[in-house]
Design an enzyme around this catalytic site. Structure first.
Site, short mmCIF file in Angstrom:
data_model
loop_
_atom_site.label_atom_id
_atom_site.label_comp_id
_atom_site.label_asym_id
_atom_site.label_seq_id
_atom_site.Cartn_x
_atom_site.Cartn_y
_atom_site.Cartn_z
N HIS A 65 0.83 -1.22 0.00
CA HIS A 65 0.00 0.00 0.00
C HIS A 65 0.86 1.26 0.00
O HIS A 65 0.42 2.30 0.47
CB HIS A 65 -0.95 0.04 1.20
CG HIS A 65 -1.67 -1.25 1.45
ND1 HIS A 65 -2.92 -1.53 0.93
CD2 HIS A 65 -1.31 -2.36 2.15
CE1 HIS A 65 -3.30 -2.74 1.32
NE2 HIS A 65 -2.33 -3.27 2.05
N SER A 122 15.00 21.38 -16.25
CA SER A 122 13.82 22.20 -16.53
C SER A 122 14.29 23.50 -17.16
O SER A 122 15.32 24.05 -16.77
CB SER A 122 13.08 22.49 -15.22
OG SER A 122 12.29 23.65 -15.36
N LYS A 143 16.04 21.69 -11.10
CA LYS A 143 15.36 20.43 -11.39
C LYS A 143 16.26 19.41 -12.07
O LYS A 143 17.12 19.73 -12.88
CB LYS A 143 14.14 20.67 -12.29
CG LYS A 143 12.97 21.35 -11.61
CD LYS A 143 12.44 20.62 -10.39
CE LYS A 143 11.77 19.31 -10.74
NZ LYS A 143 10.52 19.53 -11.47
N GLU A 179 9.56 8.21 -16.71
CA GLU A 179 8.20 8.66 -17.04
C GLU A 179 7.84 8.28 -18.47
O GLU A 179 6.70 7.88 -18.75
CB GLU A 179 8.10 10.17 -16.85
CG GLU A 179 8.28 10.59 -15.39
CD GLU A 179 8.59 12.07 -15.28
OE1 GLU A 179 7.70 12.88 -15.54
OE2 GLU A 179 9.74 12.41 -14.94
#
Ligand code: ARG
Length: 447
Positions: A153, A274, A280, A287
């Site tokens: 979980h 970024s 970043k 992804e």
């Protein structure tokens, strides 16, 4: 190639709508291998002279090397790779080229080419999956004993080792490889000789053709052979499931490289920045792997949907099988390669992993097991430890610093020893469990 019964030329839009050569040109090597095997069978059947066969073979080899060298111009007016190659052959060698299409159809040709394409792709995918397994094994070997929280979980559950966590993916990839092997065995059957749908009145030696092309057997029903794309749907499923495995790994890594977890640092070469936020460092590879898995699933569904409404045997809808196939194979191939590199280059932050795993709450089950060893029934032990956990939470005291005797004398003075993390990991020594020695033995076995 069919103009005999037509009084008009094919409309330009129909050509544009129906051409497949812009993508099926990729079948050219297999198409040429199939044509040579077919021509050899024609020679054995007395349909070609030795000279004609030789002209066909060298003509096709010439076309093959021109395509490989980028010297061949495919024409959309000739619709697909099969007609482009055949037309060019006849242009180059004359009437012998026009004999080649006896006793075959583009329907058995495309079925043969696609099976061969899938077979070759399976072999290279297997290598690519293996390379990713090796990258995971190397990291697992370095971190066989590095403790890590195991989650259910997405809540901390029990301690595991980084090596054990990574080997879980190696297992999934093993199953992917075994599915590739199964799929290969089922698809390695030769449909050539099935003709348009009903074989041919000209009898060629199908077994010889199959053997020359490396097939294990010949198809047993010409209609099934023409209409069947099971092998393609099956491969797209295997590819999809492998993609799903990579996607789950990606999701773990996205979490692990966040500031909140900090378990891994991906290399600069495998992350992106970024354009706005200077600090970043983004896990785009993970992804994109997760995102592209959606395409893999979509491609599988596209092919199944194409098949579901088709009466026997060939229908032009079947031409729609190739773009999803090529796209899925290309996508997974690239995903495997980039993930292999990224995994090899990533740094696992052992201190962060150990600190997170040192949360004494992770050993609550071990504390219950401690009571069980003293003869307390597990349900009662669970209840007692639950009370200890509640007391720890309510008094903001770490579980390992609580005076357990105030909860129940059954805990005994030796309960404190439960909270050694390395001991707790070493104790998980049954086969399949995360003890460092198990992880090392598993890596050894695989190597
Ligand atoms: N380009 C076609 C395909 O990919 C080849 C078979 C064409 N056969 C036909 N009867 N029109 O399916």
């Amino acid at each position: 190639m069919w103009q005999g019964r037509f009084a008009q030329q094919t409309a330009r839009l129909v050509q544009q709508f129906g051409e497949s050569v812009s993508f099926d040109w990729r079948l050219f090597e297999h198409d040429i291998a199939g044509s040579i095997a077919h021509a050899r069978a024609q020679l054995s059947a007395g349909l070609l002279t030795a000279d004609e066969f030789a002209a066909i073979q060298s003509g096709l080899r010439g076309i093959e090397s021109d395509i490989k060298a980028g010297r061949f111009e495919f024409s959309a007016a000739l619709e697909d790779v099969h007609m482009n190659i055949e037309a060019e052959l006849t242009k180059r060698i004359g009437p012998a080229g026009a004999k080649l299409h006896a006793a075959r159809s583009r329907n058995d040709q495309v079925a043969t080419d696609t099976r061969l394409y899938c077979r070759t792709s399976i072999d290279s995918l297997d290598q690519a999956v293996r390379a990713l397994q090796n990258a995971l094994l190397d990291q697992a070997a370095t971190h066989a004993a590095t403790p890590l929280p195991g989650y259910t979980h997405l809540q901390r559950g029990q301690p595991v080792t980084v090596g054990h966590h990574l080997l879980a993916y190696v297992e999934m990839l093993d199953r992917d490889r075994s599915r590739l092997t199964d799929c290969r065995a089922r698809l390695n059957v030769c449909p050539l000789g099935s003709g348009a749908l009903a074989g041919s009145t000209i009898l060629l030696d199908r077994e010889a053709i199959a053997a020359e092309l490396g097939f294990d057997a010949i198809t047993r029903n010409s209609m099934d052979a023409i209409a069947d794309r099971d092998y393609l749907a099956e491969l797209l499923f295997v590819v999809s499931l492998c993609g799903v495995h990579l996607s789950r790994l990606s999701e773990d890594l996205v979490l692990w490289c966040s500031a909140e977890f900090g378990y891994v640092t991906l290399s600069d070469a495998h992350t992106t920045g970024s354009s706005l936020m200077p600090q970043k460092k983004n896990p785009d590879v993970c992804e994109l792997t997760r995102g592209k898995t959606g395409r893999l699933l979509g491609n599988l569904l596209a092919v199944l949907t194409t098949l579901k409404g088709l009466p026997l045997t060939y229908n032009r809808d079947l031409q729609e099988d190739k773009e999803p196939l090529f796209d899925s194979l290309d996508t997974l191939t690239l995903a495997l390669a980039v993930n292999t590199e990224m995994i090899a280059a990533m740094q696992i932050n052992a201190d962060r992993c150990r600190t997170a795993a040192a949360d004494p709450m992770l050993l609550a089950t071990d504390l219950a097991d401690h009571l069980v060893r003293k003869g307390v029934p597990f349900r009662d032990a669970h209840e007692l430890v639950g009370k200890a956990v509640a007391a720890a939470v309510n008094s903001a005291t770490p579980l390992d610093q609580l005076d357990l005797a105030t909860i129940d004398p059954a805990f005994g003075p030796d309960a404190a020893a439960v909270f050694s993390l390395d001991r707790a990991l070493a104790a998980r020594s049954n086969p399949g469990a995360p003890a460092p020695d198990n992880v090392r033995a598993e890596i050894q076995r695989r190597r």
